[in-house]
Motif scaffolding. Structure first.
Motif, PDB file in Angstrom:
ATOM      1  N   ASP A  11       1.264  -7.530 -26.239  1.00  0.00           N
ATOM      2  CA  ASP A  11      -0.019  -8.204 -26.472  1.00  0.00           C
ATOM      3  C   ASP A  11      -0.133  -9.463 -25.618  1.00  0.00           C
ATOM      4  N   GLN A  12       0.948 -10.234 -25.508  1.00  0.00           N
ATOM      5  CA  GLN A  12       0.928 -11.435 -24.667  1.00  0.00           C
ATOM      6  C   GLN A  12       0.716 -11.067 -23.201  1.00  0.00           C
ATOM      7  N   MET A  13       1.354 -10.005 -22.755  1.00  0.00           N
ATOM      8  CA  MET A  13       1.220  -9.584 -21.358  1.00  0.00           C
ATOM      9  C   MET A  13      -0.196  -9.070 -21.073  1.00  0.00           C
ATOM     10  N   GLN A  14      -0.831  -8.459 -22.061  1.00  0.00           N
ATOM     11  CA  GLN A  14      -2.193  -7.958 -21.891  1.00  0.00           C
ATOM     12  C   GLN A  14      -3.180  -9.109 -21.685  1.00  0.00           C
ATOM     13  N   GLN A  15      -2.873 -10.290 -22.201  1.00  0.00           N
ATOM     14  CA  GLN A  15      -3.783 -11.426 -22.124  1.00  0.00           C
ATOM     15  C   GLN A  15      -3.676 -12.195 -20.811  1.00  0.00           C
ATOM     16  N   VAL A  16      -2.695 -11.886 -19.987  1.00  0.00           N
ATOM     17  CA  VAL A  16      -2.518 -12.588 -18.717  1.00  0.00           C
ATOM     18  C   VAL A  16      -3.639 -12.189 -17.762  1.00  0.00           C
ATOM     19  N   ASP A  17      -4.234 -13.189 -17.100  1.00  0.00           N
ATOM     20  CA  ASP A  17      -5.306 -12.942 -16.141  1.00  0.00           C
ATOM     21  C   ASP A  17      -4.700 -12.473 -14.819  1.00  0.00           C
ATOM     22  N   THR A  18      -4.986 -11.246 -14.440  1.00  0.00           N
ATOM     23  CA  THR A  18      -4.430 -10.674 -13.214  1.00  0.00           C
ATOM     24  C   THR A  18      -5.497 -10.454 -12.144  1.00  0.00           C
ATOM     25  N   ASN A  19      -6.653 -11.070 -12.305  1.00  0.00           N
ATOM     26  CA  ASN A  19      -7.706 -10.925 -11.286  1.00  0.00           C
ATOM     27  C   ASN A  19      -7.246 -11.576  -9.987  1.00  0.00           C
ATOM     28  N   GLY A  20      -7.474 -10.890  -8.887  1.00  0.00           N
ATOM     29  CA  GLY A  20      -7.122 -11.412  -7.579  1.00  0.00           C
ATOM     30  C   GLY A  20      -5.672 -11.194  -7.192  1.00  0.00           C
ATOM     31  N   ILE A  21      -4.897 -10.556  -8.026  1.00  0.00           N
ATOM     32  CA  ILE A  21      -3.495 -10.279  -7.699  1.00  0.00           C
ATOM     33  C   ILE A  21      -3.382  -8.837  -7.220  1.00  0.00           C
ATOM     34  N   GLU A  22      -2.840  -8.670  -6.018  1.00  0.00           N
ATOM     35  CA  GLU A  22      -2.685  -7.329  -5.475  1.00  0.00           C
ATOM     36  C   GLU A  22      -1.493  -6.635  -6.134  1.00  0.00           C
ATOM     37  N   PRO A  23      -1.620  -5.341  -6.376  1.00  0.00           N
ATOM     38  CA  PRO A  23      -0.490  -4.615  -6.969  1.00  0.00           C
ATOM     39  C   PRO A  23       0.659  -4.505  -5.967  1.00  0.00           C
ATOM     40  N   LEU A  24       1.851  -4.336  -6.492  1.00  0.00           N
ATOM     41  CA  LEU A  24       3.020  -4.169  -5.640  1.00  0.00           C
ATOM     42  C   LEU A  24       2.967  -2.815  -4.940  1.00  0.00           C
ATOM     43  N   SER A  25       3.761  -2.663  -3.928  1.00  0.00           N
ATOM     44  CA  SER A  25       3.787  -1.387  -3.214  1.00  0.00           C
ATOM     45  C   SER A  25       4.361  -0.305  -4.117  1.00  0.00           C
ATOM     46  N   ASN A  26       3.927   0.901  -3.872  1.00  0.00           N
ATOM     47  CA  ASN A  26       4.328   2.038  -4.675  1.00  0.00           C
ATOM     48  C   ASN A  26       4.994   3.057  -3.761  1.00  0.00           C
ATOM     49  N   PRO A  27       6.152   3.591  -4.124  1.00  0.00           N
ATOM     50  CA  PRO A  27       6.810   4.559  -3.238  1.00  0.00           C
ATOM     51  C   PRO A  27       6.006   5.841  -3.051  1.00  0.00           C
ATOM     52  N   HIS A  28       5.092   6.134  -3.963  1.00  0.00           N
ATOM     53  CA  HIS A  28       4.280   7.340  -3.824  1.00  0.00           C
ATOM     54  C   HIS A  28       3.212   7.184  -2.750  1.00  0.00           C
ATOM     55  N   ASP A  29       2.944   5.943  -2.345  1.00  0.00           N
ATOM     56  CA  ASP A  29       1.961   5.707  -1.304  1.00  0.00           C
ATOM     57  C   ASP A  29       2.547   5.883   0.092  1.00  0.00           C
ATOM     58  N   ALA A  30       3.846   5.878   0.209  1.00  0.00           N
ATOM     59  CA  ALA A  30       4.502   5.956   1.510  1.00  0.00           C
ATOM     60  C   ALA A  30       4.454   7.382   2.049  1.00  0.00           C
ATOM     61  N   THR A  31       4.421   7.471   3.355  1.00  0.00           N
ATOM     62  CA  THR A  31       4.501   8.787   3.997  1.00  0.00           C
ATOM     63  C   THR A  31       5.849   8.873   4.691  1.00  0.00           C
ATOM     64  N   GLN A  32       6.370  10.058   4.736  1.00  0.00           N
ATOM     65  CA  GLN A  32       7.687  10.256   5.298  1.00  0.00           C
ATOM     66  C   GLN A  32       7.580  10.598   6.781  1.00  0.00           C
ATOM     67  N   ARG A  33       8.436   9.963   7.575  1.00  0.00           N
ATOM     68  CA  ARG A  33       8.464  10.298   8.990  1.00  0.00           C
ATOM     69  C   ARG A  33       9.124  11.657   9.137  1.00  0.00           C
ATOM     70  N   LEU A  34       8.470  12.555   9.803  1.00  0.00           N
ATOM     71  CA  LEU A  34       9.005  13.903   9.977  1.00  0.00           C
ATOM     72  C   LEU A  34       9.440  14.100  11.420  1.00  0.00           C
ATOM     73  N   ARG A  35      10.480  14.854  11.610  1.00  0.00           N
ATOM     74  CA  ARG A  35      10.928  15.173  12.963  1.00  0.00           C
ATOM     75  C   ARG A  35      10.364  16.533  13.351  1.00  0.00           C
ATOM     76  N   GLU A  36      10.404  16.807  14.646  1.00  0.00           N
ATOM     77  CA  GLU A  36       9.934  18.112  15.113  1.00  0.00           C
ATOM     78  C   GLU A  36      10.884  19.189  14.629  1.00  0.00           C
ATOM     79  N   ASP A  37      10.352  20.347  14.339  1.00  0.00           N
ATOM     80  CA  ASP A  37      11.153  21.462  13.845  1.00  0.00           C
ATOM     81  C   ASP A  37      11.666  22.263  15.042  1.00  0.00           C
TER      82      ASP A  37
END
Length: 95
Positions: free
Chosen positions: A39-65
């Motif tokens: 409940d205390q964490m829900q009350q924190v104002d997070t406007n204007g704060i960018e979210p941290l990076s997410n590993p699911h957003d990354a793309t993997q470098r692929l090599r030629e097959d």
């Protein structure tokens, strides 16, 4: 959000957990403190704060097959103790 001993007993029944009656108060206090922190964490104002990076957003470098080593099948067959028609022969394990 307040949680009571009856709630803990109901959750234990639904989760099919055996809870010692002497420990129900401890569970109630622990879960209540966790919910209070949430409940205390829900009350924190997070406007204007960018979210941290997410590993699911990354793309993997692929090599030629492409093939990087030659076919060495004949060399491996040549050093095998027993082969037949290009297959390895192994001792029978099961009857």
């Amino acid at each position: 959000m307040a949680i009571e001993n009856a709630d803990i007993e109901k959750i234990a029944v639904l989760a099919r957990l055996q809870v010692d009656p002497n420990e129900i108060n401890d569970y109630t206090n622990s879960i209540s403190s966790i919910l209070s922190l949430i409940d205390q964490m829900q009350q924190v104002d997070t406007n204007g704060i960018e979210p941290l990076s997410n590993p699911h957003d990354a793309t993997q470098r692929l090599r030629e097959d492409i093939v990087t080593c030659d076919n060495q099948r004949d060399a491996f067959i040549a050093i095998a103790p027993a082969t037949q028609d290009g297959l390895y022969l192994v001792p029978k394990v099961l009857d």
